[in-house]
Design a protein around this motif. Sequence first.
Motif, short mmCIF file in Angstrom:
data_model
loop_
_atom_site.label_atom_id
_atom_site.label_comp_id
_atom_site.label_asym_id
_atom_site.label_seq_id
_atom_site.Cartn_x
_atom_site.Cartn_y
_atom_site.Cartn_z
N SER A 96 0.83 -1.20 0.00
CA SER A 96 0.00 0.00 0.00
C SER A 96 0.87 1.26 0.00
O SER A 96 1.73 1.44 0.86
CB SER A 96 -0.89 0.00 1.25
N ILE A 124 -0.42 4.22 0.43
CA ILE A 124 -0.99 5.06 1.49
C ILE A 124 -0.24 4.80 2.80
O ILE A 124 0.20 5.72 3.49
CB ILE A 124 -2.51 4.79 1.67
N ALA A 164 -1.59 12.06 4.67
CA ALA A 164 -1.62 10.95 3.69
C ALA A 164 -2.69 9.94 4.08
O ALA A 164 -3.76 9.89 3.46
CB ALA A 164 -0.25 10.31 3.61
N GLN A 165 -2.41 9.15 5.11
CA GLN A 165 -3.34 8.07 5.46
C GLN A 165 -4.57 8.62 6.16
O GLN A 165 -4.46 9.45 7.07
CB GLN A 165 -2.62 7.06 6.36
N TYR A 191 -10.27 3.73 -4.56
CA TYR A 191 -9.54 3.45 -3.32
C TYR A 191 -8.57 2.30 -3.60
O TYR A 191 -8.96 1.27 -4.15
CB TYR A 191 -10.53 3.11 -2.20
N ASN A 200 -13.82 7.90 -1.82
CA ASN A 200 -12.39 8.04 -1.60
C ASN A 200 -11.74 7.68 -2.94
O ASN A 200 -12.02 6.57 -3.44
CB ASN A 200 -11.98 7.04 -0.50
N TYR A 241 -18.05 6.07 4.43
CA TYR A 241 -18.09 7.52 4.71
C TYR A 241 -19.53 8.06 4.75
O TYR A 241 -19.74 9.25 4.58
CB TYR A 241 -17.27 8.29 3.66
N LYS A 291 -14.58 5.05 10.35
CA LYS A 291 -14.66 6.48 10.03
C LYS A 291 -15.73 7.17 10.86
O LYS A 291 -15.55 8.30 11.30
CB LYS A 291 -14.93 6.67 8.54
N TYR A 347 -11.27 13.65 2.06
CA TYR A 347 -10.11 13.80 1.20
C TYR A 347 -10.33 14.92 0.19
O TYR A 347 -11.47 15.19 -0.19
CB TYR A 347 -9.85 12.50 0.42
N ARG A 398 -3.46 13.32 -3.24
CA ARG A 398 -4.60 13.30 -2.33
C ARG A 398 -4.21 13.77 -0.93
O ARG A 398 -3.23 13.29 -0.36
CB ARG A 398 -5.19 11.89 -2.23
N1 GLN Z 1 -9.01 4.50 4.11
C1 GLN Z 1 -7.84 5.20 4.53
C2 GLN Z 1 -7.22 5.95 3.37
O1 GLN Z 1 -7.67 5.85 2.25
C3 GLN Z 1 -6.81 4.30 5.14
C4 GLN Z 1 -6.52 3.14 4.25
C5 GLN Z 1 -5.21 2.51 4.32
O2 GLN Z 1 -4.53 2.46 5.33
N2 GLN Z 1 -4.81 1.98 3.20
O3 GLN Z 1 -6.27 6.63 3.59
#
Ligand code: GLN
Length: 398
Positions: free
Chosen positions: A24, A26, A42-43, A131, A180, A211, A246, A331, A377
Amino acid sequence: MTDPLEHVANQRRLSQKVERFTESVIREMTRKAMIHDAINLAQGFPDFPAPAIVKQAAIDAIDADINQYAITWGAKSIRDAIVAKFGEQTGLRIDAERELTVTCGATEAMIATLLALINPGDEVVVFEPFYENYGPDSVLSGATPRYVALEPPNWTMDVAELEAAFNDNTKAVIINTPNNPTGKVFTRRELEEIARLCRQHDVIAVTDEIYEHIIYGEPDAPLEHLSMITIDGMRDRTVVINGMSKTYSVTGWRVGWTVAEPAITEAIRKVHDFLTVGAAAPLQEAGAIALSLPRSYYQELADGYRARRDLLCQALDGAGFGFTVPDGAYYVMADISAFGYSDDVTFTDFLVEEIGIAVVPGSSFYSEAERGAQQIRFAFCKRRATLEAAASRFEKLK
Ligand code: GLN
């Protein structure tokens, strides 16, 4: 660089599926934020506390020795609370015994759902940007993703393009509203178009609604979350995915769930049982309390996020980013072309190293890096002080 011989040996030892996606980005950006002591936009996790009543409920559950496995598809208390809240919001009466599965976060809910639905050759329609999890989820479940563009600046979808993405192999469509990374809230009309195609091609809508309570609109025209499951003919062909993360600011608790008609639920429960057995039992008890909070809680949540959104957007505007103010989620997907960088990753590295702000490169949300090369983002689920500190660091960008 990995030794090429070692690479070939590993290719034989490891799953080919795993070769097809990266870790990931993120979460990698969170690690970079720590290394550079940067502000982490970021996250998407809040840097403020969860509601005291929800935390106390978890403490009470552990004190009461709720320490062993809950029922694999979810403790009765949280399932009953989900049924009550879902009924109040949608007018639909779901069966806690046959239509609900509590999972380890919405993340497990999504992968368990896809593993329960997908056969070799099946296609899944995914809106892009998406996402980042949906890419690896498709690979792991064996689905072929078919991307449909949401076009900036307003992240609109083209109905002809959507129609062209559906065919006899389409098994599911993944919808995430509020969205997202774009902040888009799908309109009733858009959901109806998608629903029409689902009915026509016998497709299941998998809708990530994590969300749902972070939605803005304008004071004179408030936006309401609309679930695909309430659209005509979609009750039995929708899997709703949701969770505590969330809505109650507990992203680390990992409590999520799916709502789906009994046959789909039975399949999801089987996958879930062997993937994880169950979500943390005491935290499910706390979930039952959280889900019973009064309506005013959700209004305050949305109002708080509106103020954070406006603070960040003002700072981004001043710094020269292009963006559309999000209608939902937390975001902002911003355009960076004004800064003259070759790509999003270079710009992101510059931001975290030189300016002290971590964000996510736009390419993480696209199937082809090039499409996100001029986007990044920002997450604004942060304390006012954090956002103000970020705003003053943006001054250095001018
Ligand atoms: N949903 C959150 C984001 O988009 C956290 C997701 C994640 O840790 N990958 O930042």
